[in-house]
Design a protein around this motif. Sequence first.
Motif, mmCIF file in Angstrom:
data_model
loop_
_atom_site.group_PDB
_atom_site.id
_atom_site.type_symbol
_atom_site.label_atom_id
_atom_site.label_comp_id
_atom_site.label_asym_id
_atom_site.label_seq_id
_atom_site.Cartn_x
_atom_site.Cartn_y
_atom_site.Cartn_z
ATOM 1 N N LYS A 272 -7.237 11.037 -1.551
ATOM 2 C CA LYS A 272 -7.229 9.612 -1.796
ATOM 3 C C LYS A 272 -6.357 8.848 -0.803
ATOM 4 O O LYS A 272 -6.728 7.777 -0.343
ATOM 5 C CB LYS A 272 -6.766 9.312 -3.219
ATOM 6 N N PHE A 273 -5.196 9.390 -0.472
ATOM 7 C CA PHE A 273 -4.236 8.629 0.316
ATOM 8 C C PHE A 273 -4.163 9.015 1.789
ATOM 9 O O PHE A 273 -3.447 8.371 2.548
ATOM 10 C CB PHE A 273 -2.848 8.741 -0.310
ATOM 11 N N ASP B 180 2.500 1.539 -3.425
ATOM 12 C CA ASP B 180 1.511 2.000 -4.403
ATOM 13 C C ASP B 180 1.289 3.503 -4.281
ATOM 14 O O ASP B 180 1.198 4.198 -5.288
ATOM 15 C CB ASP B 180 0.180 1.265 -4.218
ATOM 16 N N ALA B 181 1.196 3.997 -3.070
ATOM 17 C CA ALA B 181 0.994 5.433 -2.863
ATOM 18 C C ALA B 181 2.208 6.219 -3.337
ATOM 19 O O ALA B 181 2.068 7.286 -3.936
ATOM 20 C CB ALA B 181 0.709 5.721 -1.395
ATOM 21 N N TRP C 282 4.200 5.550 -5.730
ATOM 22 C CA TRP C 282 4.213 5.626 -7.190
ATOM 23 C C TRP C 282 3.027 6.421 -7.717
ATOM 24 O O TRP C 282 3.106 7.061 -8.755
ATOM 25 C CB TRP C 282 4.202 4.230 -7.815
ATOM 26 N N SER C 283 1.921 6.382 -7.014
ATOM 27 C CA SER C 283 0.705 7.038 -7.501
ATOM 28 C C SER C 283 0.741 8.548 -7.313
ATOM 29 O O SER C 283 0.254 9.288 -8.171
ATOM 30 C CB SER C 283 -0.520 6.474 -6.786
ATOM 31 N N ILE C 284 1.282 9.021 -6.210
ATOM 32 C CA ILE C 284 1.268 10.458 -5.934
ATOM 33 C C ILE C 284 2.049 11.250 -6.992
ATOM 34 O O ILE C 284 1.513 12.211 -7.548
ATOM 35 C CB ILE C 284 1.755 10.743 -4.500
ATOM 36 N N SER D 14 2.612 10.348 -9.970
ATOM 37 C CA SER D 14 1.862 10.175 -11.217
ATOM 38 C C SER D 14 0.678 11.124 -11.284
ATOM 39 O O SER D 14 0.404 11.712 -12.334
ATOM 40 C CB SER D 14 1.369 8.731 -11.346
ATOM 41 N N TYR D 15 -0.043 11.280 -10.168
ATOM 42 C CA TYR D 15 -1.147 12.242 -10.120
ATOM 43 C C TYR D 15 -0.638 13.657 -10.390
ATOM 44 O O TYR D 15 -1.246 14.417 -11.157
ATOM 45 C CB TYR D 15 -1.832 12.223 -8.751
ATOM 46 N N ALA E 236 -4.688 13.702 -4.591
ATOM 47 C CA ALA E 236 -3.821 12.713 -3.947
ATOM 48 C C ALA E 236 -3.986 12.752 -2.433
ATOM 49 O O ALA E 236 -4.005 11.708 -1.775
ATOM 50 C CB ALA E 236 -2.368 12.967 -4.335
ATOM 51 N N ASP F 2 0.831 -1.204 0.000
ATOM 52 C CA ASP F 2 0.000 0.000 0.000
ATOM 53 C C ASP F 2 0.869 1.259 0.000
ATOM 54 O O ASP F 2 0.588 2.216 -0.712
ATOM 55 C CB ASP F 2 -0.933 0.015 1.203
#
Length: 71
Positions: free
Chosen positions: A68-69, A17-18, A20-22, A24-25, A65, A14
């Motif tokens: 979401k996180f 994932d966060a 890499w996602s932040i 990207s956002y 972000a 988790d």
Amino acid sequence: MSAQERRPEEDGRDFADAMWSIPSYLLAGMAVYGGIGWLLDRWLDMSAFFPIGIVLGLVLAGYLAYRKFSR
């Protein structure tokens, strides 16, 4: 173990994932709103909308972000 049974303390995915996602956002927000600003600059023959679009995209993506996180 299903996704509902998995706890973030037990599984580092988790967090990864966060992480890499932040970014990207943030990059996607800057690209999309910066692109819209660039198109408006070209269409209206101005030069103010591109930087406004970049900053607005960064702020909105950061807020998305955060929502979401943050738990």
